[in-house]
Design a protein around this motif. Structure first.
Motif, PDB file in Angstrom:
ATOM      1  N   SER A  77       6.988  -4.418  -7.876  1.00 38.16           N
ATOM      2  CA  SER A  77       5.611  -3.916  -7.790  1.00 38.16           C
ATOM      3  C   SER A  77       5.496  -2.459  -8.225  1.00 38.16           C
ATOM      4  CB  SER A  77       5.109  -4.045  -6.343  1.00 38.16           C
ATOM      5  OG  SER A  77       5.815  -3.139  -5.502  1.00 38.16           O
ATOM      6  N   GLY A  78       6.649  -1.774  -8.317  1.00 34.99           N
ATOM      7  CA  GLY A  78       6.634  -0.350  -8.642  1.00 34.99           C
ATOM      8  C   GLY A  78       6.379   0.543  -7.452  1.00 34.99           C
TER       9      GLY A  78
ATOM     10  N   ARG B  40       0.830  -1.198   0.000  1.00 32.24           N
ATOM     11  CA  ARG B  40       0.000   0.000   0.000  1.00 32.24           C
ATOM     12  C   ARG B  40       0.870   1.256   0.000  1.00 32.24           C
ATOM     13  NH1 ARG B  40      -5.255  -0.079   0.731  1.00 32.24           N
ATOM     14  NH2 ARG B  40      -5.181  -2.170   1.665  1.00 32.24           N
ATOM     15  N   LEU B  41       0.540   2.200  -0.865  1.00 26.75           N
ATOM     16  CA  LEU B  41       1.261   3.466  -0.913  1.00 26.75           C
ATOM     17  C   LEU B  41       0.885   4.314   0.293  1.00 26.75           C
ATOM     18  CD1 LEU B  41       1.008   4.241  -4.731  1.00 26.75           C
ATOM     19  CD2 LEU B  41       2.857   3.124  -3.493  1.00 26.75           C
ATOM     20  N   SER B  42       1.864   5.046   0.817  1.00 29.10           N
ATOM     21  CA  SER B  42       1.668   5.661   2.131  1.00 29.10           C
ATOM     22  C   SER B  42       1.469   7.167   2.119  1.00 29.10           C
ATOM     23  CB  SER B  42       2.866   5.332   3.036  1.00 29.10           C
ATOM     24  OG  SER B  42       4.064   5.837   2.484  1.00 29.10           O
ATOM     25  N   ALA B  43       1.672   7.837   0.993  1.00 27.73           N
ATOM     26  CA  ALA B  43       1.565   9.301   1.024  1.00 27.73           C
ATOM     27  C   ALA B  43       1.276   9.839  -0.367  1.00 27.73           C
ATOM     28  CB  ALA B  43       2.844   9.924   1.573  1.00 27.73           C
TER      29      ALA B  43
ATOM     30  N   GLU C  26       5.365   5.612  -5.481  1.00 28.09           N
ATOM     31  CA  GLU C  26       5.312   6.484  -4.305  1.00 28.09           C
ATOM     32  C   GLU C  26       5.988   7.826  -4.608  1.00 28.09           C
ATOM     33  OE1 GLU C  26       4.438   7.024  -0.096  1.00 28.09           O
ATOM     34  OE2 GLU C  26       4.615   4.958  -0.784  1.00 28.09           O
ATOM     35  N   ALA C  27       7.095   7.768  -5.373  1.00 27.73           N
ATOM     36  CA  ALA C  27       7.766   9.014  -5.765  1.00 27.73           C
ATOM     37  C   ALA C  27       6.818   9.880  -6.590  1.00 27.73           C
ATOM     38  CB  ALA C  27       9.041   8.712  -6.545  1.00 27.73           C
ATOM     39  N   TRP C  28       6.125   9.264  -7.545  1.00 25.11           N
ATOM     40  CA  TRP C  28       5.169  10.035  -8.361  1.00 25.11           C
ATOM     41  C   TRP C  28       4.031  10.562  -7.491  1.00 25.11           C
ATOM     42  CZ3 TRP C  28       0.037   9.854  -9.940  1.00 25.11           C
ATOM     43  CH2 TRP C  28      -0.287  10.708 -11.007  1.00 25.11           C
ATOM     44  N   SER C  29       3.554   9.732  -6.578  1.00 24.26           N
ATOM     45  CA  SER C  29       2.495  10.146  -5.670  1.00 24.26           C
ATOM     46  C   SER C  29       2.910  11.360  -4.850  1.00 24.26           C
ATOM     47  CB  SER C  29       2.124   8.982  -4.741  1.00 24.26           C
ATOM     48  OG  SER C  29       1.077   9.318  -3.865  1.00 24.26           O
ATOM     49  N   ARG C  30       4.196  11.426  -4.500  1.00 17.91           N
ATOM     50  CA  ARG C  30       4.715  12.513  -3.671  1.00 17.91           C
ATOM     51  C   ARG C  30       5.171  13.724  -4.487  1.00 17.91           C
ATOM     52  NH1 ARG C  30       6.857  10.872   1.745  1.00 17.91           N
ATOM     53  NH2 ARG C  30       6.085   8.773   2.191  1.00 17.91           N
TER      54      ARG C  30
ATOM     55  N   VAL D  58       8.673   9.547 -13.817  1.00 25.89           N
ATOM     56  CA  VAL D  58       9.168   8.325 -13.191  1.00 25.89           C
ATOM     57  C   VAL D  58       9.298   7.249 -14.259  1.00 25.89           C
ATOM     58  CG1 VAL D  58       8.651   6.468 -11.545  1.00 25.89           C
ATOM     59  CG2 VAL D  58       8.141   8.854 -10.940  1.00 25.89           C
ATOM     60  N   VAL D  59      10.407   6.533 -14.255  1.00 29.19           N
ATOM     61  CA  VAL D  59      10.600   5.373 -15.120  1.00 29.19           C
ATOM     62  C   VAL D  59      10.794   4.152 -14.232  1.00 29.19           C
ATOM     63  CG1 VAL D  59      12.017   4.297 -16.908  1.00 29.19           C
ATOM     64  CG2 VAL D  59      11.589   6.759 -16.984  1.00 29.19           C
ATOM     65  N   LEU D  60       9.925   3.169 -14.411  1.00 27.99           N
ATOM     66  CA  LEU D  60      10.002   1.903 -13.689  1.00 27.99           C
ATOM     67  C   LEU D  60      10.700   0.899 -14.594  1.00 27.99           C
ATOM     68  CD1 LEU D  60       6.286   1.766 -12.450  1.00 27.99           C
ATOM     69  CD2 LEU D  60       8.246   2.728 -11.236  1.00 27.99           C
ATOM     70  N   VAL D  61      11.824   0.372 -14.163  1.00 29.56           N
ATOM     71  CA  VAL D  61      12.607  -0.552 -14.983  1.00 29.56           C
ATOM     72  C   VAL D  61      12.537  -1.944 -14.359  1.00 29.56           C
ATOM     73  CG1 VAL D  61      14.833  -1.021 -16.058  1.00 29.56           C
ATOM     74  CG2 VAL D  61      14.154   1.350 -15.572  1.00 29.56           C
ATOM     75  N   GLU D  62      12.044  -2.901 -15.136  1.00 31.32           N
ATOM     76  CA  GLU D  62      11.854  -4.262 -14.645  1.00 31.32           C
ATOM     77  C   GLU D  62      12.253  -5.248 -15.737  1.00 31.32           C
ATOM     78  OE1 GLU D  62      11.403  -7.576 -12.939  1.00 31.32           O
ATOM     79  OE2 GLU D  62      11.031  -5.802 -11.702  1.00 31.32           O
ATOM     80  N   GLY D  63      13.028  -6.267 -15.363  1.00 30.87           N
ATOM     81  CA  GLY D  63      13.522  -7.218 -16.346  1.00 30.87           C
ATOM     82  C   GLY D  63      12.597  -8.374 -16.648  1.00 30.87           C
ATOM     83  N   GLU D  64      11.762  -8.756 -15.699  1.00 29.02           N
ATOM     84  CA  GLU D  64      10.892  -9.911 -15.903  1.00 29.02           C
ATOM     85  C   GLU D  64       9.662  -9.513 -16.718  1.00 29.02           C
ATOM     86  OE1 GLU D  64      11.678 -12.978 -15.082  1.00 29.02           O
ATOM     87  OE2 GLU D  64      13.571 -12.226 -14.286  1.00 29.02           O
TER      88      GLU D  64
END
Length: 197
Positions: free
Chosen positions: A54-55, A6-9, A60-64, A69-75
């Motif tokens: 999960s990002g 859960r995002l907190s802020a 959370e950075a974008w929320s704040r 924001v760039v989310l980098v995931e290999g799978e």
């Protein structure tokens, strides 16, 4: 998918994110500590979340207040799930990039739009390639930017690599955050004005 985080802020406070099977999301205590340390630099910044899972950290950075924001995931499945999550949340400043790290870190340059103010990396514990990862992350930074590495408490990570030096480390139970800042490249002999801006 299993569990949730859960995002907190911020504007997405309270939103629950699905967690891909096998992922180890950054715990809420560590996320809170991270953003406490980063403080006001997050608002309006460009933020990269490497090994995004999960990002939760990047979102959370974008929320704040992060601008981009760039989310980098290999799978593959995790990256597809991230794209669905971003679309569901309606986060227009967030992009998802599928790339194996650290070998495909250069693919991030295409989305960097000049660079990032903050690069956060949460590789698998006992990763063993922190130096190479940090060197690549350094090339993504804007002037004054920082790299934050999450790792297992007690795990050895470099004090410095080309382009970065450690400024602090903080422990949170079994996890630790190590902070790095960009350092100027050495000037060519006889040209003190040639250091990186």
């Amino acid at each position: 998918m299993s569990r949730g985080v859960r995002l907190s802020a911020g504007r997405l406070k309270g939103r629950l994110l699905p967690v891909p099977a096998g992922a180890r999301p950054t715990g809420s205590r560590v996320r809170e500590a991270l953003f406490d340390v980063l403080g006001p630099r997050v608002c309006g910044c460009a933020f990269a979340d490497l090994f995004a899972g999960s990002g939760a950290v990047g979102l959370e950075a974008w929320s704040r207040g992060a601008r981009r924001v760039v989310l980098v995931e290999g799978e593959r499945k995790a990256a597809e799930a991230l794209r669905r999550t971003v679309a569901r949340l309606g986060a227009p400043g967030v992009r998802v990039l599928r790339a194996k790290l650290p070998s495909q870190l250069t693919r991030c340059h295409g989305l960097a739009e000049g660079g990032f103010d903050v690069v956060f990396a949460d590789p698998p514990y006992r990763f063993g390639r922190h130096g190479r990862l940090l060197e690549g992350a350094a090339t993504l930074l804007l002037a004054g930017g920082v790299v934050v590495l999450e790792h297992a408490e007690g795990e050895s990570v470099p004090d410095s690599v080309s382009g970065l030096r450690r400024t602090s480390s903080r422990r949170y139970g079994e996890s630790a955050l190590t902070f790095y800042e960009a350092v100027p490249e050495a000037s060519p002999a006889g040209d003190p004005s040639a250091s990186r801006k």
